[in-house]
Design a protein around this motif. Sequence first.
Motif, PDB file in Angstrom:
ATOM      1  N   UNK A 148      54.932  73.674  -1.352  1.00 36.98           N
ATOM      2  CA  UNK A 148      53.714  72.913  -1.028  1.00 36.98           C
ATOM      3  C   UNK A 148      54.015  71.635  -0.246  1.00 36.98           C
ATOM      4  N   UNK A 149      55.198  71.545   0.339  1.00 33.79           N
ATOM      5  CA  UNK A 149      55.556  70.313   1.060  1.00 33.79           C
ATOM      6  C   UNK A 149      54.678  70.025   2.283  1.00 33.79           C
ATOM      7  N   UNK A 150      54.039  71.055   2.827  1.00 41.52           N
ATOM      8  CA  UNK A 150      53.102  70.795   3.935  1.00 41.52           C
ATOM      9  C   UNK A 150      52.071  69.746   3.534  1.00 41.52           C
ATOM     10  N   UNK A 151      51.657  69.813   2.265  1.00 42.94           N
ATOM     11  CA  UNK A 151      50.586  68.906   1.820  1.00 42.94           C
ATOM     12  C   UNK A 151      51.015  67.445   1.932  1.00 42.94           C
ATOM     13  N   UNK A 152      52.320  67.185   1.772  1.00 49.02           N
ATOM     14  CA  UNK A 152      52.792  65.791   1.873  1.00 49.02           C
ATOM     15  C   UNK A 152      52.644  65.266   3.303  1.00 49.02           C
ATOM     16  N   UNK A 153      52.920  66.147   4.267  1.00 53.06           N
ATOM     17  CA  UNK A 153      52.738  65.763   5.671  1.00 53.06           C
ATOM     18  C   UNK A 153      51.255  65.491   5.943  1.00 53.06           C
ATOM     19  N   UNK A 154      50.409  66.343   5.410  1.00 50.90           N
ATOM     20  CA  UNK A 154      48.966  66.173   5.646  1.00 50.90           C
ATOM     21  C   UNK A 154      48.451  64.886   5.006  1.00 50.90           C
ATOM     22  N   UNK A 155      48.965  64.576   3.806  1.00 55.43           N
ATOM     23  CA  UNK A 155      48.521  63.339   3.157  1.00 55.43           C
ATOM     24  C   UNK A 155      48.987  62.127   3.976  1.00 55.43           C
ATOM     25  N   UNK A 156      50.190  62.240   4.508  1.00 53.00           N
ATOM     26  CA  UNK A 156      50.687  61.156   5.380  1.00 53.00           C
ATOM     27  C   UNK A 156      49.792  61.028   6.614  1.00 53.00           C
ATOM     28  N   UNK A 157      49.428  62.176   7.176  1.00 50.78           N
ATOM     29  CA  UNK A 157      48.595  62.178   8.378  1.00 50.78           C
ATOM     30  C   UNK A 157      47.217  61.567   8.091  1.00 50.78           C
ATOM     31  N   UNK A 158      46.702  61.866   6.910  1.00 52.76           N
ATOM     32  CA  UNK A 158      45.416  61.272   6.517  1.00 52.76           C
ATOM     33  C   UNK A 158      45.575  59.757   6.399  1.00 52.76           C
ATOM     34  N   UNK A 159      46.647  59.324   5.713  1.00 54.16           N
ATOM     35  CA  UNK A 159      46.890  57.888   5.538  1.00 54.16           C
ATOM     36  C   UNK A 159      47.041  57.210   6.894  1.00 54.16           C
ATOM     37  N   UNK A 160      47.816  57.829   7.784  1.00 52.06           N
ATOM     38  CA  UNK A 160      48.065  57.231   9.104  1.00 52.06           C
ATOM     39  C   UNK A 160      46.762  57.135   9.896  1.00 52.06           C
ATOM     40  N   UNK A 161      45.916  58.148   9.772  1.00 51.41           N
ATOM     41  CA  UNK A 161      44.645  58.134  10.504  1.00 51.41           C
ATOM     42  C   UNK A 161      43.760  56.984  10.037  1.00 51.41           C
TER      43      UNK A 161
END
Length: 570
Positions: A14-27
């Motif tokens: 499920x590591x993809x989700x960590x990238x997505x959460x980072x992307x949400x935070x960065x946005x």
Amino acid sequence: ASGKVDVPFRGLYFNDSDVYKWLEAASWSLATDPDPGLERMVESAITEIADAQRPDGYLNTYFTFERAHERWTDFDLHEMYCAGHFIQAAVAHFRAAGTRRLLDVAVRFANHICDLFGPEEQGKQPAIDGHEEIEMALVELFRATGERRYLEQAEFFVDARGHGLLGEPYGRFDPSYSQDHKPFREQDEVVGHAVRALYLYSGAADLHAETGEPDLLEALERLWRNMTTKRMYVSGGLGSRHEGEAFGEDYELPSGRAYAETCAAIASVMWNWRMLMISGDARYADLMEHTLYNAVLPGVSLDGRHYFYQNPLADDGTHRRRSWFGCACCPPNVARLLASLPGYFYGVSDDTMWVHLYAEGSATGNLGDRAVRLAQHTDYPRDGNVEIEVEGGGDFGLMLRVPSWCERGYTVEVNGEAVDSPLSSGSYAEIRRTWRTGDTVRLKLPTPVRFVECHPYVAENTGRVALMRGPLLYCVEQTDQPGLDPRDLVVPVGPEPSVRFEPGLLGGVTALTVRAEVVTPQPAWENRLYRTANAHPDDRRAETVELKAVPYYAWANREPGAMWVWLQSR
Ligand SMILES: [Zn+2]
């Protein structure tokens, strides 16, 4: 995963989700703090994600090459959970950056999921994910695109739960681990994996916000009541059990063995915010504030670089924050919450501005065709004085929360005159008038130290108190009481502790000094664990000491040592 580099998948499924959460935070972060370097990282992440998407819309790097044939075969492997985080990131990027670049990728994946999963009579596969998350993401996608199909899909996923579609999660847990033990609308106790449960409740709250279905709200209110009256730590932390990262039974709230995952606290903030949006009821804002200060914030070190996964309320000094985790759900979850935090402070309804949380800052809200700006000046929570300056005139209402922790003595003034609307603790004070630019509202919330006790059925806390001041929970750390064994300290309820702001301590905190007695076990206890009661005169020696308490959020930021929240009081 886009095939540009030939390397096998590394990490957890499920590591993809960590990238997505980072992307949400960065946005969210780019929306308030433009940063060309961060923007370039976001753009290149979007390119890689878009290139990794399969022609049919599917997107998950664990199932892209060597495991492509295993797609959608095991619903404990978080495929829809990752999809949900991806959709949330895409919606955040769409709202913050105003481009559909990432949203279009998410729409293709969401369409793929909507085409595959649904009722059997529509020729689809009835399935749900073991880890909720997709539900609130799909409602958000509906809000961003206006496509009703995503709302209906969210409703399908909420209602398909509780019909045994998951079997035994991971082959060893009871279905309640994934809240699959009964249909959502019939659920009445918070059970199972806490983060999963709270994401489900958040998704169901989103669904209710769009559909208005009363059954959903009734279930949510039942669950909230059960959680807050029987299964929540005094910190607002959730999940009593390490086994299954799960809620416990009623009143099962061990302090030292508390799980209280940082992600569960974050999920609780999300759920309470949704309940607040639905109802305008201050108790949800109260719990949101309490959880932010006392259950989310302890999850991060004062230097912002170390994290807790579990948040116990008592420790021997061995539990320390770490810079990262193999299962890294918490750090990027903290990031996306903090980056989106400004959105939790204020609200707007028809002709009313709401102030939910207090901190220095300002907000502009649109009431019909006019903009109203509120500028907040305060040292909160160091003290409870809040000044709000209004910019933009006209007839409208202003709702100010009088927190439930403030039990008496609160006042509200406009331009120096007391407001005559009724005020009560744990509700919003409503001020409705013809405003003029420059009008100033002063809210005064006294912040005496409170001794908090716990329901007697939590046996471990019997005869104990926790200290709170304003919205902050306090704890006692060994390092502030050298030579004393905190197990011997007894804090009598009553004498008002002294309160002092210490700018050099823990980044600047208000410390409490509490009078305590040192009561050591009688010598007769040496070499024994049990004895017959009542036969022994009380010959305990007591000396009085001054005990220092600091905000719980700041614990474990100095040299390792024991920590206690609940102190003996008799
Ligand atoms: Zn986590």
